[in-house]
Every structure is written in structure tokens, then in C-alpha cells.
Design a protein around this motif. Structure first.
Motif, PDB file in Angstrom:
ATOM      1  N   ILE A   1       0.899  -1.166   0.081  1.00 13.97           N
ATOM      2  CA  ILE A   1       0.077  -0.026  -0.025  1.00 13.97           C
ATOM      3  C   ILE A   1       0.855   1.244   0.240  1.00 13.97           C
ATOM      4  O   ILE A   1       1.772   1.435   0.954  1.00 13.97           O
ATOM      5  CB  ILE A   1      -0.926   0.137   1.228  1.00 13.97           C
ATOM      6  N   LEU A   2       0.733   2.076  -0.987  1.00 12.80           N
ATOM      7  CA  LEU A   2       1.503   3.107  -1.329  1.00 12.80           C
ATOM      8  C   LEU A   2       0.788   4.320  -0.823  1.00 12.80           C
ATOM      9  O   LEU A   2      -0.361   4.555  -1.433  1.00 12.80           O
ATOM     10  CB  LEU A   2       2.171   3.358  -2.838  1.00 12.80           C
ATOM     11  N   LEU A   3       1.165   5.386   0.068  1.00  7.08           N
ATOM     12  CA  LEU A   3       0.478   6.546   0.368  1.00  7.08           C
ATOM     13  C   LEU A   3       0.986   7.741  -0.213  1.00  7.08           C
ATOM     14  O   LEU A   3       2.246   7.941  -0.321  1.00  7.08           O
ATOM     15  CB  LEU A   3       0.605   6.767   1.987  1.00  7.08           C
TER      16      LEU A   3
ATOM     17  N   TYR B   1       3.579  12.368  -5.080  1.00  5.69           N
ATOM     18  CA  TYR B   1       4.958  12.102  -5.652  1.00  5.69           C
ATOM     19  C   TYR B   1       5.073  12.383  -7.037  1.00  5.69           C
ATOM     20  O   TYR B   1       6.439  12.531  -7.407  1.00  5.69           O
ATOM     21  CB  TYR B   1       5.170  10.491  -5.352  1.00  5.69           C
ATOM     22  N   LYS B   2       4.290  12.643  -7.813  1.00  6.03           N
ATOM     23  CA  LYS B   2       4.381  13.161  -9.163  1.00  6.03           C
ATOM     24  C   LYS B   2       5.156  14.586  -9.214  1.00  6.03           C
ATOM     25  O   LYS B   2       5.580  14.869 -10.183  1.00  6.03           O
ATOM     26  CB  LYS B   2       3.186  12.982  -9.911  1.00  6.03           C
TER      27      LYS B   2
ATOM     28  N   ASN C   1       8.878   4.096  -9.214  1.00  2.00           N
ATOM     29  CA  ASN C   1       8.924   2.703  -8.448  1.00  2.00           C
ATOM     30  C   ASN C   1       7.490   2.699  -7.858  1.00  2.00           C
ATOM     31  O   ASN C   1       7.381   1.870  -7.101  1.00  2.00           O
ATOM     32  CB  ASN C   1      10.075   2.989  -7.407  1.00  2.00           C
ATOM     33  N   SER C   2       6.498   3.608  -8.212  1.00  2.00           N
ATOM     34  CA  SER C   2       5.141   3.477  -7.561  1.00  2.00           C
ATOM     35  C   SER C   2       4.739   2.434  -8.173  1.00  2.00           C
ATOM     36  O   SER C   2       3.693   1.721  -7.744  1.00  2.00           O
ATOM     37  CB  SER C   2       4.465   4.626  -7.771  1.00  2.00           C
TER      38      SER C   2
ATOM     39  N   PRO D   1      -2.174   5.814 -12.553  1.00  2.00           N
ATOM     40  CA  PRO D   1      -2.078   4.217 -11.946  1.00  2.00           C
ATOM     41  C   PRO D   1      -2.043   3.391 -13.093  1.00  2.00           C
ATOM     42  O   PRO D   1      -2.565   3.387 -14.185  1.00  2.00           O
ATOM     43  CB  PRO D   1      -3.180   3.965 -10.960  1.00  2.00           C
ATOM     44  N   LYS D   2      -1.426   2.077 -12.806  1.00  2.00           N
ATOM     45  CA  LYS D   2      -1.049   1.108 -13.686  1.00  2.00           C
ATOM     46  C   LYS D   2      -2.634   0.404 -13.665  1.00  2.00           C
ATOM     47  O   LYS D   2      -3.386   0.400 -12.827  1.00  2.00           O
ATOM     48  CB  LYS D   2      -0.102  -0.009 -13.269  1.00  2.00           C
ATOM     49  N   SER D   3      -2.813  -0.464 -14.558  1.00  2.00           N
ATOM     50  CA  SER D   3      -4.265  -1.045 -14.685  1.00  2.00           C
ATOM     51  C   SER D   3      -4.234  -1.964 -13.380  1.00  2.00           C
ATOM     52  O   SER D   3      -5.515  -2.146 -13.112  1.00  2.00           O
ATOM     53  CB  SER D   3      -4.154  -1.992 -16.105  1.00  2.00           C
TER      54      SER D   3
END
Length: 366
Positions: A152-154, A161-162, A178-179, A208-210
Motif C-alpha cells: 500500500i503506497l500513500l 509523488y508526481k 517505483n510507485s 496508475p497502472k491497470s
């Protein structure tokens, strides 16, 4: 951005190259990632502090502890001990760090542990209790030696982070690309009211990725809780003036909230995990006496900061004042609450079955 930070750009390039190389060595298998039969969930971020890891970990504890035997494993930032350590109700922040102490303070029956070596920490936890159903790894997104089943990335609403840069120019621990290691991305500290247009814009921003689910959370501030049991909890409408002191990475949301409650705030801000000195405490008392001329002021601090005060004699002058802690709780927007809960619970159910079967197969005589 601070012009002085821009002068550090060459160092950011060197740091970024080192982080990139380390991640590549893990990606191609030169460095080994360890997996465990017990379900593991990582809560972390790409930046240095301030995204709300502690309240989100608490959310998971509340969600999972009703049904499962869980443990938390943290590094224990700021502790003076070494190696693996299990917390008990008498553990101090010097033993285990302020965040693990907060977990143990709020959830006395929870298995709370610390170890900078996460692999050794998990092995030690399983040796202590082979019946663990889940291990929550707090602030471990960069600790590649453990390959979690769910990561889980916050990232914070006000600055994802972008929009950040690598240290020391910015606050990124590693490149934003690396997200992609995350299974779930939570955009934290959103406004309590978030329009569909804002949600869409934020999703587009982080791209986000799929396979990644994105959720939106915000902080809900509870009634002020007195440290002295002889005092009553306070609703904000009864408070007109307060001294706020914080030693956390990002105190701006809390400060904004308190000011929105029409409270006249004097804020003494210290660094994250600040080790308060006697001089700091003298300053706190002097500032409180200055604003408390009509005996109508209180002192407010965070629950995490209070963990560094319990049992410390030097804090007696502050503890004797009308000191209150500010509880916070994570809440999700709209249907995100049910969807996030279901994703986590489904993962645990599936992997617990796998874990139970593995234990049975490895049992002598099986």
C-alpha cells in the motif's frame, strides 16, 4: 522551491543513480527478496514522512484484528535499542520508538514489534507466535528484502509523488516510477468533501497502472482528550485559545483544522520525532503562560508526540497544565471505504488459506 535546495541538484542525481541501481539489482534477482507463508501487508510511501502512515496502519489494525491474529513490525525510529524487540505496555519510546508505542498504547493486546532488519523481524515474530495470521509492515515500501503480498503506497493530496523531487532537492526517497511496485495507492489527507472532478484529476495525475487500485482518504479529527484524568474531554466550540506543539513531519493539516474551528492558535513546531530538551519544555511553559493570562487557554499536542512524554520526569511541568491530545482517524471517501475493506479482507482470506495449507504440509508426519 527553496533556491538552496536547487544547489543540491548534483547530489540528487548521484543519490538517484544509487537508488536506481539498488532497485535494478532487486528487480533482476541479484539481490534476493524474501517471501513468507504468513500474509504480509506493507504500508509506506515514496517521500520522507508526512503522508499519514500511522493512522492508516491503525485503520488496518482495527479492520483486521476483529477476526485475525495480527502483528505489526516497524523499524522503531528514534529508539536507542537494537535488534528485534517485542513491545509490552511498559515499553518506552526509547525502547521501541514513538509510533510502535502508540500502537501498543491504543491496542494493548496487539503484538507490536520492532526490528530494522525486516526479514529477521518476521522470522522472530513467527518464532514467537507461529499462529500469526497477518503481519503489517509499517514504513517498509523501500525495504526490498521482504516481498510483501500487498503493498500500500500513500501519497498526499496537497503534493503527490508526481510533483516531488529526489532528496536532497525534494523529499522523494526513490524515483516516482517505483510507485509501480504498489498494489494499492491511497491519496491521503484529502479535503472532507472531494468532487468527482477532483478525483478524476488526481487519478490522471498519478496515472496508475491497470493492476493498481486508487482510493481517497481524509483525516477525521476527534474530540480533544485530556492527559489528566481529572479533566473532561473538550469539544472545539468550548476552546478559544490554545498552544499547539508538534514534532511530526507535517503539522499543516492539523493546524488548518484547529484554526477552522475558530481557535486562536500559537504553534510551536519542531522536527519529526523531535527529542524535546529541557530548554524546549521551558519555552513551552513560557509561551503557555504568555497566552494564558485569563486562564482560558489549553495546550494541544498529537497522540504521537504524547508517546514521547509518558513517564518522562522532564515533562512534568507540561503534564501539570491543561494538556490535551488530538485524536485522528482515517476515513475514506464515498464507496472507497467498502471497496478498500473488501480488497484487503479478500486478500487475507485467500492467503490465510494458503498459509494454513503450507503449515499443514510442513508439519512433521503430515
Amino acid at each position: 522551491m527553496n533556491p538552496i535546495r536547487l544547489l543540491l541538484f548534483p547530489f540528487a542525481l548521484l543519490y538517484g543513480a544509487a537508488v536506481w541501481l539498488r532497485n535494478q539489482l532487486y528487480n533482476i534477482g541479484v539481490f534476493h527478496e524474501h517471501t513468507f507463508d504468513v500474509p504480509t501487508i506493507v504500508v509506506g510511501n515514496l517521500t520522507v514522512g508526512g503522508t499519514g502512515k500511522t493512522p492508516h496502519t491503525e485503520y488496518l489494525i482495527k479492520l483486521l484484528s476483529k477476526e485475525y491474529n495480527i502483528a505489526t513490525l516497524s523499524r522503531g525510529f528514534g529508539r536507542i535499542t537494537n535488534g528485534f524487540l517485542l513491545a509490552n505496555t511498559n515499553s518506552t519510546h526509547e525502547d521501541i520508538g514513538d509510533e510502535p508505542r502508540l500502537f501498543k498504547h491504543k491496542f494493548p493486546d496487539l503484538t507490536v514489534s520492532v526490528d530494522g532488519n525486516r526479514v529477521r523481524g518476521i522470522q522472530s515474530l513467527l518464532a514467537h507466535d507461529s499462529g500469526l495470521d497477518i503481519i503489517l509492515l509499517d514504513d517498509a515500501f523501500q525495504h526490498r528484502r521482504v516481498k510483501p503480498e500487498v503493498s500500500i503506497l500513500l501519497t498526499e493530496y496537497s503534493k503527490t509523488y508526481k510533483e516531488d523531487f529526489l532528496m536532497p532537492v525534494g523529499n522523494l526517497r526513490e524515483q516516482s516510477s517505483n510507485s509501480q511496485r504498489a498494489d494499492i495507492i491511497i491519496i491521503t489527507k484529502c479535503p472532507p468533501v472531494l468532487s468527482p472532478l477532483d478525483r478524476r484529476a488526481l487519478r490522471d495525475k498519478i496515472a496508475p497502472k491497470s493492476y493498481q487500485n486508487v482510493y481517497f482518504s481524509y483525516l477525521d479529527y476527534g474530540i480533544l482528550q485530556p492527559v489528566n484524568p481529572n479533566l473532561n474531554a473538550l469539544h472545539y466550540r468550548t476552546v478559544t485559545k490554545a498552544l499547539l506543539f508538534t514534532g511530526i513531519a507535517n503539522s499543516e493539516p492539523l493546524l488548518y483544522f484547529l484554526k477552522s474551528q475558530k481557535i486562536e492558535i500559537t504553534h510551536l513546531k519542531y522536527g519529526d520525532h523531535h527529542n524535546f530538551t529541557e530548554t524546549d519544555i521551558e519555552q513551552l511553559i513560557e509561551e503557555f503562560e504568555r497566552i494564558n493570562r485569563k486562564n482560558n487557554a489549553i495546550i494541544i499536542t498529537t497522540e504521537k508526540d504524547y508517546m514521547r512524554m509518558i513517564g518522562e520526569e522532564k515533562f512534568e511541568p507540561v503534564l501539570s497544565k491543561p494538556l490535551y491530545t488530538q485524536p485522528i482517524e482515517v476515513k475514506f471517501h464515498g464507496e472507497d471505504n467498502e471497496e478498500f475493506n473488501e480488497q484487503i479482507l479478500n486478500y487475507v482470506r485467500r492467503n490465510k488459506v494458503h498459509s494454513d495449507l503450507s503449515k499443514k504440509e510442513n508439519k512433521p508426519g503430515a
